[in-house]
Design an enzyme around this catalytic site. Structure first.
Site, PDB file in Angstrom:
ATOM      1  N   ASP A   1      69.354  78.423 115.148  1.00 17.93           N
ATOM      2  CA  ASP A   1      69.071  79.582 115.642  1.00 17.93           C
ATOM      3  C   ASP A   1      67.784  79.925 115.675  1.00 17.93           C
ATOM      4  O   ASP A   1      67.164  80.432 116.612  1.00 17.93           O
ATOM      5  CB  ASP A   1      70.000  80.510 114.861  1.00 17.93           C
ATOM      6  CG  ASP A   1      69.814  80.185 113.346  1.00 17.93           C
ATOM      7  OD1 ASP A   1      69.073  79.300 112.920  1.00 17.93           O
ATOM      8  OD2 ASP A   1      70.616  80.929 112.474  1.00 17.93           O
TER       9      ASP A   1
ATOM     10  N   ASP B   1      85.012  71.856 117.577  1.00 17.33           N
ATOM     11  CA  ASP B   1      84.172  70.445 117.399  1.00 17.33           C
ATOM     12  C   ASP B   1      84.880  69.531 116.582  1.00 17.33           C
ATOM     13  O   ASP B   1      84.365  68.365 116.269  1.00 17.33           O
ATOM     14  CB  ASP B   1      82.795  70.893 116.668  1.00 17.33           C
ATOM     15  CG  ASP B   1      81.669  69.974 117.279  1.00 17.33           C
ATOM     16  OD1 ASP B   1      81.760  69.755 118.620  1.00 17.33           O
ATOM     17  OD2 ASP B   1      80.570  69.829 116.620  1.00 17.33           O
TER      18      ASP B   1
END
Length: 990
Positions: free
Chosen positions: A696, A311
């Site tokens: 998450d 990224d």
């Protein structure tokens, strides 16, 4: 559970496999144990008697032999059970017509077939209900031979590979609840503790301390909050379980050894996602070891694809990937040839290997290992040289590739999609003995200025789409760049749950515990988090499954697409069509699919001629319109990519192509663009969910709301091992990021307090998620409660009135329950006292610092629009001393609250002792000891913090220690001399 009353309204689930218990032939609920009525289904009962311990897991009573089941060793001879009709499945003539069309194909096995008498003939015929016999018994004991067969009937039954097929029929995993001798006392103590907490709170509310009313009020509010948060934390641990897997059965069922030593495998394909951002904070050598451990995993190479998400679009990571692809051609065959357990080269060569531990020394292995160690040293040197070059200042024109073209990622905030296939299954990467190498793909999604890219969650969603276009494996393993595969059979461990037919595709993900290396022996800052992974997660596994913790997790791809848990199965393809919104569709498949496939309803009394003319040309137009509408709806949901949409509706059952075509690469680039998600449901209902930096927790919560369940897998050898921050400031920043994510979820529409009540989330599972988003708020009452002992010492007041004998007994019962609960949890969780105590200490340290700042920043972000930045935690230190980071003091605002609280309690403790010996006290000595005890208790919890602030004791200047103690002593002396809170004025002030 008593079942004497016949078929109950609600059929319970099996306590071992979570399937339905089932009913007996007379309609009553199946009951294996007559003593405790422990719920267990027929397959588990059969397995326990034939392969298990033959006793009830709850009361340890031996299972009796029930009608229709085989004898096992130790069964007493009983009258009326060895009936030929029920054991061999022979039915009477009047039952045959109804029975032959309803055979349960799930009971097919290997052995002597059940006999059936045809309705119109006397010839006995074999049906598919097959049952194994006990080989230790004579055939005559089963009645075999007492029947006269037709002369034209052949008894030649092929039994080849019967033991293999029988092994393949057994479950691939097993859920083991804790023994009753361990769990029942634990539950009893929890109930007693709940009653003691209620009695304690009742006493505190009804007995105010009028001499310090404000202090008493603050303490009572804090204690009520602590009691509520304890309920949210405690009761999700009500039913802890342990699971075990059977890898041999998995291989027996899905692998076949062919001629020439090759193995034909039917295991499902797996896509592995590795995420990285900054190569300076996440060293490339650590990332390289993670990737190499994935490429060398003990799994069919043609079914593994490794996707690396960069990224940060760093050219350093790209160049290191090229080095990895070349070294993997040597490392992977070495690991698979000699069956190496740890397949991360850095950790493997760091082990002290003894060549002479076995009597037989494989000379070829010794030679190959030494050669491989030399090759790895050269590989490390090349990687380190790349790091040195990248550490220099970027050239004026930016980085350039070997062909002279500028690197597309020179502008980190504005660059196109970068996809590079480093390893594909072509002839160059083919090994004639071990087969092909796994695929290795580099992906860096598009970045544009002014576009919200949603941090890690957005990068993961880009990988989901790109991998679906290229490989489309039905399962996805998510790993951080610093978590390497320590157990080479970790993927097979996960497949024991995912591919187990008894689970019926209801598992959305398999979560593995996080284990860490490079941590100090005493684990000063509770980096291992043992209490959470070995106690809390086992408790959640007994409800609906553990939460997703961000790494070390194997997903079912279709669960990430927002599908509900399967309700009905397609017998031909095995694929479950699930709805995307259970509130709009309650039968388990998309509305457009039902409308498209629904047959036209024609009255039963309509003549055939009229029925054939009822369909006109307009209906064909309606079908085309439905197809267009369904395509538009799918594009609105998944985006404008027909290739990707097709991949969401069909699992890839055949082998993945060895190479990727140019059109596949172009489509993968298309779905990785940042504008692809515009006006779609990505990040809202599909993939990793946006709205929190702790994506998450939010992603796992959405899956559980769709009715899915998860599984916690704890193999003996840790599946994945990673690194953790050693420095105090880095550790507090990590905890602060987790707390900020929880606050963001709490203040969003996905808060588990009010979200998902129409889905499949269980009550205790909801409590666990509420606790996961509520715990940062505990920092406010925790800070207040940690300052109260110091205030009481300075003012010579107390928050509790004098106690009577009964009140003292209540306090003692509560304290005893707290201690016993902790001891029992440590017992069934396998946690040591030092690990538990470190967890308690850092809960206080993180609560008064990281969680408090998380609450403030979360409120500012939601109500004032204050944006928070995502800081990557430094994984390792560049210092030669592996523990250098542990003793390094890095300044951070998070250090201020615990520093002030600790200094205040030390000062107040010294003042309290001084006032005791100088001016005396009017109350009893026990009251003063109580004040001092609570202040010492706060300092005991802050001890690791002060140890981190001091650093190395031998390096701390002696003059610094002297001046600190002298300053505290001076302030204490002035306070005692001035005595601003006179004893007679305390009541007026408070």
């Amino acid at each position: 559970m008593s079942v004497e009353g016949g078929k109950e309204d609600e059929e319970p689930n099996c306590s071992l496999c979570d399937d339905k218990v089932g009913f007996k032939e007379d309609g009553k609920l199946f009951e294996a144990c007559k003593e405790c009525h422990y719920p267990i289904c027929k397959p588990c009962y059969r397995y326990e008697r034939e392969e298990g311990k033959q006793v009830c897991p709850d009361c340890r009573t031996r299972y009796p032999r029930l009608k229709g089941f085989l004898r096992v060793k130790g069964d007493p001879d009983e009258e009326g059970i060895d009936d030929l009709e029920r054991e061999f499945g022979i039915v009477k003539e009047d039952e045959e017509r109804g029975m032959s069309s309803h055979l349960d194909r799930s009971e097919i096995g290997i052995g002597i077939g059940a006999l059936e008498i045809a309705a119109d003939t006397s010839v006995l015929q074999f049906v598919e209900r097959i049952r194994s016999l006990d080989p230790t018994k004579e055939m005559i004991s089963y009645g075999y031979g007492s029947l006269r067969l037709n002369s034209s009937y052949s008894t030649d039954i092929t039994t080849t590979n019967s033991s293999v097929n029988d092994e393949g029929r057994r479950p691939l995993s097993r859920k083991l609840p804790l023994p009753s001798s361990m769990i029942n006392p634990y539950r009893l103590v929890v109930i007693v503790r709940l009653a003691a907490v209620l009695m304690f709170l009742h006493y505190r509310v009804t007995h105010p301390e009028m001499n310090a009313y404000k202090l008493w009020m603050a303490a009572v509010i804090c204690e009520i909050w602590f009691g509520i948060s304890w309920v949210f934390d405690q009761f999700p641990k009500w039913s802890p379980v342990i699971r075990e897997t059977y890898l041999e059965r998995l291989l027996t069922r899905h692998e076949t050894r062919c001629s020439g030593g090759r193995i034909f495998s039917e295991l499902s394909a797996v896509d592995v996602f590795v995420s990285t951002v900054d190569p300076l904070k996440e060293p490339p050598l650590v990332t390289a070891n993670t990737i190499l451990s994935i490429l060398a995993v003990d799994y069919p190479s043609d079914k593994v694809s490794c996707y690396v998400s960069d990224d940060g679009a760093a050219m350093l990571t790209f160049e290191v990937m090229s080095e990895i692809s070349m070294f993997a051609r040597k490392w992977v065959p070495f690991c698979k040839t000699f069956d190496v357990q740890c397949r991360a080269p850095e950790m493997y060569f760091a082990e002290n290997f003894d060549y002479f531990k076995d009597e037989k020394i494989d000379i070829s292995f010794v030679k190959a290992r030494r050669e491989m160690k030399v090759e790895y040293s050269k590989f490390k040197e090349r990687v380190n040289n790349l790091v040195k070059v990248a550490g220099k200042e970027m050239p004026w024109g930016g980085w350039a590739m070997q062909d002279g073209k500028p690197w597309p990622g020179n502008d980190l905030q504005n660059h196109p999609v970068i996809i590079q296939i480093f390893l594909s299954q072509n002839a160059e990467d083919y090994d004639p003995i071990k087969g092909t190498l796994p695929r290795l793909i580099y992906v860096s999604r598009e970045k544009r200025v002014g576009v919200n890219h949603h941090k890690k969650a957005g990068a993961m969603n880009a990988l989901v789409r790109a991998s679906a276009v290229l490989s489309n494996a039905p399962y996805i393993l998510n790993l951080d760049c610093d978590h390497y595969i320590n157990n080479c059979r970790a993927l097979k461990e996960a497949m024991c749950f995912m591919m187990d037919p008894l689970q019926k595709k209801k598992i959305c993900f398999v979560q593995f515990p996080q284990r860490f290396i490079g941590i100090d022996v005493h684990d000063r800052y509770a980096n291992r988090n043992i209490v959470f992974f070995d106690i809390n997660m086992k408790g959640l596994d007994g409800i609906q499954g553990p939460v997703y913790v961000g790494t070390g997790c194997v997903f079912r791809r279709h669960a990430l697409y927002g599908f509900d848990v399967p309700k009905t199965m397609d017998k031909e393809t095995g694929f479950s069509f699930c709805c995307w919104n259970s509130r709009k569709n309650s039968i388990g498949m998309p509305l457009w699919w039902r409308r498209l496939t629904k047959k036209k309803m024609i009255p039963t009394n309509m003549p055939p001629a009229y029925a054939s003319e009822s369909r006109d040309d307009d209906e064909e137009m309606d079908d085309r319109l439905l197809l267009i509408q369904s395509q538009q709806m799918l594009e609105k949901k998944f985006g404008r990519s027909s290739v990707f949409i097709d991949s969401t509706l069909h699992e890839r059952t055949s082998d993945i192509e060895k190479t990727f075509s140019d059109s596949d690469i172009e489509e993968a680039i298309n779905v990785a663009r940042c504008e692809y998600e515009n006006k779609t449901e990505w990040g809202r209902n599909i993939g990793w969910i946006y709205g929190s930096i702790t994506e998450d927790i939010l992603t796992g919560f959405k899956m559980h709301c769709h009715g899915w369940r998860s599984v916690y897998c704890m193999p003996e050898t840790a599946a994945f091992v990673g690194t953790a921050p050693l420095n105090l400031a880095d550790r507090l920043n990590q905890v602060h990021r987790w707390g900020l994510g929880s606050i963001e979820i709490f203040l969003s529409r996905h808060c588990p307090v009010w979200y998902g009540y129409n889905g499949g989330l269980k009550f205790l599972q909801r409590l666990s998620y509420i606790n996961a988003v509520l715990y940062p708020w505990t920092s406010i009452p925790l800070i207040v409660y940690c300052t109260l002992p110091g205030i009481c010492l300075l003012t010579q007041s107390f928050i509790t009135p004098p106690l009577s004998l009964s009140d003292t007994l209540c306090f003692f019962v509560l304290f005893a329950c707290i201690v016993v609960t902790a001891i029992l949890e440590m017992r069934w969780g396998g946690v040591g006292f030092d690990e538990w105590w470190r967890n308690e200490q850092f809960w206080v340290i993180g609560g008064v610092s990281s969680h408090f700042f998380a609450v403030i920043k979360g409120l500012l972000k939601v109500f004032a629009g204050f944006e928070t930045s995502f800081k990557v935690t430094a994984k390792v230190s560049d210092d030669n001393d592996s523990m250098a980071e542990l003793y390094t003091l890095k300044w951070s605002p998070l250090l201020i609250p615990p520093l002030l609280i600790g200094f205040f309690n030390v000062l107040s403790l010294i003042i309290g002792i001084g006032m005791t010996f100088t001016i005396g006290i009017s109350e009893s000595v026990g009251m003063q000891v109580g004040r001092m005890f609570f202040s010492v208790w706060v300092l005991a919890h802050l001890y690791p913090f002060f140890k981190g602030m001091v650093g190395r004791v031998n390096r701390l200047p002696a003059m610094s220690v002297f001046w600190i103690l002298a300053g505290i002593g001076a302030i204490a002396y002035i306070w005692i001399a001035v005595n601003p809170f006179k004893l007679e004025s305390v009541t007026q002030f408070y």
